[in-house]
Write an enzyme that holds these catalytic residues in place. Structure first.
Site, PDB file in Angstrom:
ATOM      1  N   ASP A 171     105.263  39.337  32.637  1.00 54.76           N
ATOM      2  CA  ASP A 171     104.432  39.936  33.741  1.00 54.76           C
ATOM      3  C   ASP A 171     103.167  39.487  33.695  1.00 54.76           C
ATOM      4  OD1 ASP A 171     102.006  41.109  35.651  1.00 54.76           O
ATOM      5  OD2 ASP A 171     101.598  42.668  33.788  1.00 54.76           O
ATOM      6  N   ARG A 212     108.458  53.895  37.562  1.00 49.16           N
ATOM      7  CA  ARG A 212     108.952  54.670  39.381  1.00 49.16           C
ATOM      8  C   ARG A 212     110.548  54.173  39.285  1.00 49.16           C
ATOM      9  NH1 ARG A 212     105.601  57.109  38.719  1.00 49.16           N
ATOM     10  NH2 ARG A 212     103.735  57.276  39.696  1.00 49.16           N
ATOM     11  N   ASP A 258     113.358  58.999  33.254  1.00 45.02           N
ATOM     12  CA  ASP A 258     112.667  59.831  33.739  1.00 45.02           C
ATOM     13  C   ASP A 258     112.129  59.554  34.858  1.00 45.02           C
ATOM     14  OD1 ASP A 258     110.943  62.183  33.074  1.00 45.02           O
ATOM     15  OD2 ASP A 258     109.048  60.768  33.324  1.00 45.02           O
ATOM     16  N   GLU A 284     113.819  63.360  43.700  1.00 46.47           N
ATOM     17  CA  GLU A 284     112.963  63.581  42.826  1.00 46.47           C
ATOM     18  C   GLU A 284     113.140  65.369  43.244  1.00 46.47           C
ATOM     19  OE1 GLU A 284     109.744  62.325  40.632  1.00 46.47           O
ATOM     20  OE2 GLU A 284     111.340  60.656  39.797  1.00 46.47           O
ATOM     21  N   HIS A 309     110.965  63.740  35.573  1.00 43.69           N
ATOM     22  CA  HIS A 309     109.550  63.181  35.823  1.00 43.69           C
ATOM     23  C   HIS A 309     108.726  64.267  34.779  1.00 43.69           C
ATOM     24  CE1 HIS A 309     107.503  60.662  38.819  1.00 43.69           C
ATOM     25  NE2 HIS A 309     106.315  60.279  37.611  1.00 43.69           N
TER      26      HIS A 309
END
Length: 772
Positions: free
Chosen positions: A212, A272, A296, A301, A320
């Site tokens: 990160d 995402r 997920d 979607e 999701h």
């Protein structure tokens, strides 16, 4: 890169939700409408700040936007929402609205620029679902390492015999998994979710790497920062994504990145879909370069069942659900109640999305004026959306292919009648003045497909013009709706609630959510046009019997009520109450206890009571949970029924009636009086002030009141009665309603209703329990 800039510190947020607000006892209190899921403690905290109306969108089965939002928010100063759509047009019509709270990390359902223009602070709830998503990410890790999808499916294979040691040996050989112990787990992004995953992995003694580049805070013990994405990919046994989508991160896991992962490594994505090149991932999995993936999120979607990734056995996929837990309502309640308290007390909130409006903010003062030019400019911006995926507009879909002809097994007579009904429906829509007036500022096309009868039609509202016809629209429709003919017929005759049909899998919807809500706003006018067309042609026939692969699964309960089945009596009582106008077409509800079980049958939600059948009833436990998959949605008032059954174990039936005279009596504040021997049995019937229907709050209030009386009057909501039998409960509804009519009649002619002697009343009240 972390999906939340500030990791939620729940103990700090939750601590002391009820401090002094700076508002004196006699100071004005804001009206607060809460449609988001909310924990009980947060509701208590909110009630210390203002007058709260709570109607969770999940239980109310309602999505607000446009006219419905404006109607719900009249006179409301604070709106706490999760999915409702707040746009510039609605804000202009709601001058009293001073604060909007979006219970999301990213408030895509609120037009932030419009709120800023109107001087309306927008608060949000970062990290509200961090624990839920972290839990799912860990579950995915375990599912992949332990081959749980294959292991679960193994025992369900046909042909396995009890005690077959050969099959057990097959499982022993093929389903050997791996532990997380000493595995290297690479986390991309270290916001609230990434940190939550790292905390959970500590108990498994796994090594945790983090990439990160925007992370400034020190890392927890046992977590190692890596300098580059490539290093993390090359060293990790499992890579788990927890980054936000930015220009830098979009498509970061592409073919080149996947090629750098260890052979047999796993990929987890609960963040995402835009972070991943789905085609490249499918290729890596098919070629065996990766051991598996757990996802997920998808680019569209839900993904279609023919999505390439869903065809692979080494892919775990969920729709999701990462942030979809009961506890999220508690978490977001803690965050927003604490922040709203700060704002109302004149302090700076921690989670304001437009802090520029906070200087000198006072909810009691009028909002800044917005001139016509700026308002027009706001109207050209992209509309708010229920999902962030809807903000990325896909390329327009080509016009839909003509619907396939009706299956050969479908009765031609049924198809012909329904086709004539739809034709008349479209003609009436196009000529309807109310719909033309509604269309003045609209531009939307809705396209309906009925695959079981091979028919399509469309409805277009465009700047005061209305068009509707059988067949396909000329061009792409903003809203595509697919359903069986039975569902469409039920939608426009009052037997089916469209929102519940959609959430129950009986109605497929694609497109612009904001524009889809047009259907909700004109439901009454469309229903009127449809019923007129249906009456002119006649009943189309048994649409529920039409074959079709898209049929919703039926409940595993007998289709018809046989001898001794309490459903037959319930249906009969409902028909009687409907004929007597004590319940309306879709208003009011009836339930009966199932003998020998802590279960009840209850009427379904939004189905036409005049045509109720036994197979439409819904079986619940005493907590209000449906027990049969595929059954219709139960009454939205089921919690109230269940509260009475729990409060009065001897009750065998409950009836909630929209009895007009009883409702007028409670609304006018007049007492229920012992004007007859039958009325005297009830005594002074307890009353419950208006509480939003369908809520836990109303259920608790009614359940408590029912402990002392078999009947309860509800302000603006009617009458609810329990009885030791269904027939007795129905009789008591009629007694209360007729007695209320007499009492109101006496007052109407200026006379005090005469009552029985006090000694007689006392004697009859002592016998009141026997009457039930």
């Amino acid at each position: 890169m972390g999906e939340d800039a500030i990791a939620r510190n729940r103990p700090a947020e939750a601590r002391n939700l009820l401090p002094e607000t700076g508002m004196g006892e006699n100071a004005a209190r804001p009206r607060i409408l809460v449609t988001a899921d909310m924990g009980d403690e947060a509701l208590v905290a909110l009630r210390s700040l203002g007058d709260v109306e709570y109607a969770s969108f999940r239980k109310a089965m309602r999505l607000l936007g446009g006219d419905t939002l404006v109607e719900a928010l009249r006179g409301v100063q604070v709106f706490v929402t999760e999915v409702d759509l707040v746009d510039a047009a609605a804000l202009e019509r709601l001058p009293d609205l001073r604060i909007v709270v979006s219970c999301r990390g990213e408030a895509v359902n609120v037009d932030l620029a419009a709120c800023t223009a109107f001087g309306v602070p927008v608060l949000h709830a970062p990290g509200r679902n961090a624990d839920a998503v972290a839990d799912l990410a860990l579950a995915f890790l375990l599912m992949l390492e332990r081959k749980l999808p294959a292991a679960t499916a193994f025992l369900r294979q046909p042909g396995i015999e009890a005690g077959d040691m050969g099959r057990l040996g097959q499982a022993f050989t093929s389903l050997q998994g791996r532990e997380l112990w000493r595995k290297t787990i690479g986390l991309i992004g270290f916001g609230a979710v990434g940190r939550g995953v790292a905390r959970r992995l500590a108990g498994f003694e796994a090594r945790v790497l983090v990439y990160d580049p925007h992370l400034a805070a020190p890392l927890p013990a046992g977590v190692e920062r890596v300098a580059s994405l490539g290093e993390l990919l090359e060293r990790s046994d499992v890579v788990s994504l927890h980054a936000a989508v930015t220009g830098e991160t979009r498509g970061m896991i592409d073919a080149a990145a996947l090629a750098r992962m260890r052979p047999g490594a796993f990929l987890v994505n609960t963040a995402r879909a835009a972070l991943i090149d789905e085609d490249a991932l499918a290729a890596a999995l098919r070629e065996g370069r990766l051991g598996g993936a757990a996802l997920d999120v998808f680019a569209v979607e839900p993904p279609g069942s023919d999505h390439p990734l869903l065809a692979l056995e080494n892919v775990v996929a969920t729709p999701h659900v990462g942030g979809n837990t009961v506890e999220v309502g508690v978490h977001q309640g803690e965050i927003v109640a604490a922040d709203l308290r700060r704002l109302l007390a004149g302090e700076r909130p921690l989670h304001a999305l437009n802090p520029e409006v906070l200087a000198g903010f006072d909810w009691r003062r009028p909002r800044p004026a917005v001139d016509a030019a700026r308002l027009a400019a706001l109207g050209t911006r992209p509309a708010p959306a229920v999902s962030d995926l809807q903000r990325v507009r896909p390329a327009p879909r080509p016009a839909a292919a003509p619907a396939a002809p009706a299956p050969a097994t479908v009765s031609p007579e049924v198809v012909d009648r329904l086709t004539r009904i739809l034709g008349g429906f479209c003609e009436r829509i196009a000529a309807d003045p109310a719909l033309r007036a509604f269309a003045a500022d609209k531009d939307v096309t809705l396209h309906f497909t009925l695959p079981d009868v091979g028919r399509t039609f469309f409805l277009r509202l465009r700047r005061g013009a209305v068009a509707a016809a059988l067949g396909e629209p000329d061009g792409a429709a903003e809203v595509e709706l697919t359903m069986r003919a039975e569902i469409l017929d039920g939608m426009f005759t009052g037997r089916v609630n469209p929102m519940q049909a959609a959430t129950g899998g009986r109605l497929s919807f694609r497109g612009d959510t904001m524009k889809a809500m047009t259907l909700q706003q004109i439901q009454a006018d469309l229903s009127r046009c449809y019923r007129e067309a249906r009456d002119s042609v006649g009943d189309p026939g048994d649409l529920a019997a039409l074959p079709g692969a898209t049929a919703a699964p039926r409940a595993a309960t007998p289709a018809t009520a046989g001898p001794g089945d309490v459903r037959a009596e319930l249906v009969q009582v409902v028909h009687e109450l409907y004929a007597a106008e004590l319940i309306t077409a879709t208003g009011g509800n009836v339930s009966v206890r199932i003998p020998g079980a802590d279960q009840i049958w209850i009427t379904p939600s939004q189905l036409f009571k005049g045509e109720l059948r036994a197979e439409l009833l819904v079986r619940l436990d005493l907590d209000g949970n449906p027990l049969d998959p595929g059954a219709p949605s139960p009454s939205s008032e089921r919690l109230m029924h269940c509260a009475i059954y729990r409060a009065r174990p001897e009750a065998q039936a409950v009836i909630h009636a929209h009895a007009p005279h009883a409702t007028i009596l409670v609304n006018s504040g007049l007492r229920f009086l012992p004007i007859s021997t039958e009325a005297a049995f009830f005594g002074d019937i307890p009353r419950v002030p208006f509480i939003m229907p369908g809520t836990d709050e109303l259920a608790r209030a009614v359940g408590e009141a029912a402990r002392k009386n078999w009947a309860v009057l509800m302000q603006n909501h009617g009458l609810i009665v329990a009885g030791r039998s269904l027939r007795r409960a129905a009789d008591m509804v009629e007694i209360v309603e007729r007695s209320a009519e007499v009492i109101l009649g006496c007052h109407a002619v200026g006379k005090t209703p005469p009552v029985l002697p006090e000694t007689v009343v006392r004697t009859l009240q002592q016998m009141g329990d026997l009457m039930a």
